[in-house]
Design a protein around this motif. Structure first.
Motif, mmCIF file in Angstrom:
data_model
loop_
_atom_site.group_PDB
_atom_site.id
_atom_site.type_symbol
_atom_site.label_atom_id
_atom_site.label_comp_id
_atom_site.label_asym_id
_atom_site.label_seq_id
_atom_site.Cartn_x
_atom_site.Cartn_y
_atom_site.Cartn_z
ATOM 1 N N PRO A 1 0.596 -1.342 0.072
ATOM 2 C CA PRO A 1 0.027 0.076 -0.022
ATOM 3 C C PRO A 1 0.653 1.315 0.088
ATOM 4 N N GLY A 2 2.192 1.177 0.251
ATOM 5 C CA GLY A 2 2.790 2.025 0.129
ATOM 6 C C GLY A 2 2.934 2.907 -1.146
ATOM 7 N N TYR A 3 2.824 1.964 -2.174
ATOM 8 C CA TYR A 3 2.648 2.643 -3.532
ATOM 9 C C TYR A 3 1.359 3.289 -4.116
ATOM 10 N N GLY A 4 0.369 3.043 -3.417
ATOM 11 C CA GLY A 4 -0.929 3.549 -3.751
ATOM 12 C C GLY A 4 -2.090 2.904 -3.340
ATOM 13 N N PHE A 5 -3.396 3.205 -4.044
ATOM 14 C CA PHE A 5 -4.302 2.315 -3.774
ATOM 15 C C PHE A 5 -5.408 2.543 -4.713
ATOM 16 N N TYR A 6 -6.612 1.850 -4.671
ATOM 17 C CA TYR A 6 -7.556 1.784 -5.724
ATOM 18 C C TYR A 6 -8.872 2.277 -5.062
ATOM 19 N N LEU A 7 -9.732 2.994 -5.865
ATOM 20 C CA LEU A 7 -11.101 3.606 -5.559
ATOM 21 C C LEU A 7 -11.931 2.662 -6.059
ATOM 22 N N ILE A 8 -13.126 2.532 -5.732
ATOM 23 C CA ILE A 8 -14.176 1.698 -6.464
ATOM 24 C C ILE A 8 -15.449 2.534 -6.489
ATOM 25 N N ALA A 9 -16.187 2.576 -7.576
ATOM 26 C CA ALA A 9 -17.360 3.154 -7.582
ATOM 27 C C ALA A 9 -18.362 2.013 -7.511
ATOM 28 N N GLU A 10 -19.412 2.087 -6.726
ATOM 29 C CA GLU A 10 -20.831 1.166 -6.833
ATOM 30 C C GLU A 10 -22.027 1.833 -7.139
ATOM 31 N N CYS A 11 -22.688 1.284 -8.121
ATOM 32 C CA CYS A 11 -23.915 1.754 -8.078
ATOM 33 C C CYS A 11 -24.838 0.831 -7.949
ATOM 34 N N ASN A 12 -25.642 1.152 -6.970
ATOM 35 C CA ASN A 12 -26.950 0.129 -6.540
ATOM 36 C C ASN A 12 -26.127 -1.133 -6.095
ATOM 37 N N GLY A 13 -25.055 -1.120 -5.632
ATOM 38 C CA GLY A 13 -24.294 -2.470 -5.088
ATOM 39 C C GLY A 13 -23.367 -3.093 -6.335
ATOM 40 N N GLU A 14 -23.575 -2.741 -7.408
ATOM 41 C CA GLU A 14 -22.805 -3.287 -8.338
ATOM 42 C C GLU A 14 -21.617 -2.478 -8.573
ATOM 43 N N THR A 15 -20.388 -3.003 -9.033
ATOM 44 C CA THR A 15 -19.149 -2.458 -9.236
ATOM 45 C C THR A 15 -19.066 -1.740 -10.555
ATOM 46 N N ALA A 16 -19.302 -0.495 -10.454
ATOM 47 C CA ALA A 16 -19.166 0.297 -11.826
ATOM 48 C C ALA A 16 -18.177 0.839 -12.291
ATOM 49 N N GLY A 17 -17.067 0.833 -11.497
ATOM 50 C CA GLY A 17 -15.722 1.559 -12.247
ATOM 51 C C GLY A 17 -14.863 1.571 -10.834
ATOM 52 N N SER A 18 -13.571 1.889 -11.539
ATOM 53 C CA SER A 18 -12.407 1.858 -10.422
ATOM 54 C C SER A 18 -11.274 2.691 -11.012
ATOM 55 N N LEU A 19 -10.442 3.114 -10.369
ATOM 56 C CA LEU A 19 -9.404 3.932 -10.771
ATOM 57 C C LEU A 19 -8.288 3.721 -9.615
ATOM 58 N N MET A 20 -6.862 3.883 -10.141
ATOM 59 C CA MET A 20 -5.807 3.518 -9.180
ATOM 60 C C MET A 20 -5.134 4.958 -9.034
ATOM 61 N N VAL A 21 -4.584 5.164 -7.741
ATOM 62 C CA VAL A 21 -3.742 6.147 -7.289
ATOM 63 C C VAL A 21 -2.440 5.804 -6.992
ATOM 64 N N THR A 22 -1.343 6.381 -7.658
ATOM 65 C CA THR A 22 -0.002 5.973 -7.016
ATOM 66 C C THR A 22 0.722 7.389 -6.885
ATOM 67 N N TYR A 23 1.803 7.166 -5.950
ATOM 68 C CA TYR A 23 2.434 8.335 -5.210
ATOM 69 C C TYR A 23 3.728 8.841 -6.147
ATOM 70 N N GLU A 24 3.842 10.062 -6.398
ATOM 71 C CA GLU A 24 5.001 10.631 -6.771
ATOM 72 C C GLU A 24 5.443 11.780 -5.661
ATOM 73 N N TRP A 25 6.626 11.651 -5.205
ATOM 74 C CA TRP A 25 7.122 12.496 -4.144
ATOM 75 C C TRP A 25 7.705 13.710 -4.883
ATOM 76 N N SER A 26 7.430 14.920 -4.267
ATOM 77 C CA SER A 26 7.967 16.184 -5.075
ATOM 78 C C SER A 26 9.037 16.537 -4.246
ATOM 79 N N ASP A 27 10.365 16.772 -4.269
ATOM 80 C CA ASP A 27 11.287 17.490 -3.457
ATOM 81 C C ASP A 27 11.023 18.695 -3.602
ATOM 82 N N TRP A 28 10.653 19.535 -4.759
ATOM 83 C CA TRP A 28 10.224 20.717 -4.923
ATOM 84 C C TRP A 28 9.173 21.433 -3.806
ATOM 85 N N ARG A 29 8.274 20.552 -3.508
ATOM 86 C CA ARG A 29 7.216 21.104 -2.724
ATOM 87 C C ARG A 29 7.189 20.215 -1.465
#
Length: 152
Positions: A50-78
């Motif tokens: 999980p240190g690399y990221g996570f997924y989100l799931i969208a459920e519509c009326n209990g049915e999985t309708a979609g997903s997306l993945m999030v990964t992390y990028e460290w910004s040394d500038w910020r």
């Protein structure tokens, strides 16, 4: 009947669904057939690391309708992270119903709440004008960076 939409963090029980969505996306966008075992292992890897990221799931009326993945990028500038939105997939029968918008708004709220996130980024195929329009409607703007890559 009123539809209910729920956005949640995915867990390992969603591995098969996410792997299937990734395979469907590759077929739709690049006419590429992915190796089923590789997609399963790839989805499972994020749950195991999980240190690399996570997924989100969208459920519509209990049915999985979609997903997306999030990964992390460290910004040394910020001294904060960018969250990269990747592997966005909404099942065809659920498209153009605001599901990605709900996922994006949920993700934005999570990023702001985390306190160590300086922004969201994503990349999109140059020809995918529909996705580009969706991202613009959400207030995202094209980056001034070009992306280069080397595959191994």
């Amino acid at each position: 009947m009123e539809e209910t939409l729920r956005i949640r963090r995915a867990d390992s029980r969603d591995t098969n669904t996410i792997a299937g969505f990734n395979a469907s996306m590759a077929q739709e966008t690049e006419n590429k057939a992915l190796d089923k075992d590789a997609t399963l292992k790839g989805a499972a890897y994020l749950f195991e690391n999980p240190g690399y990221g996570f997924y989100l799931i969208a459920e519509c009326n209990g049915e999985t309708a979609g997903s997306l993945m999030v990964t992390y990028e460290w910004s040394d500038w910020r001294n904060k992270f960018y969250w990269w939105v990747q592997s966005v997939y909404i099942k065809p029968e659920f498209r153009r119903q605001g599901i990605f918008r709900a996922m994006y708004e949920n993700l934005t709220a999570q990023a702001k709440e985390a306190g160590n996130v300086c922004g969201l980024r994503l990349y999109v195929e140059k020809e995918n004008k529909r996705a580009q329009a969706t991202y613009a409607e959400l207030g995202m703007t094209p980056s001034h960076y070009l992306m280069y890559e080397t595959d191994f």
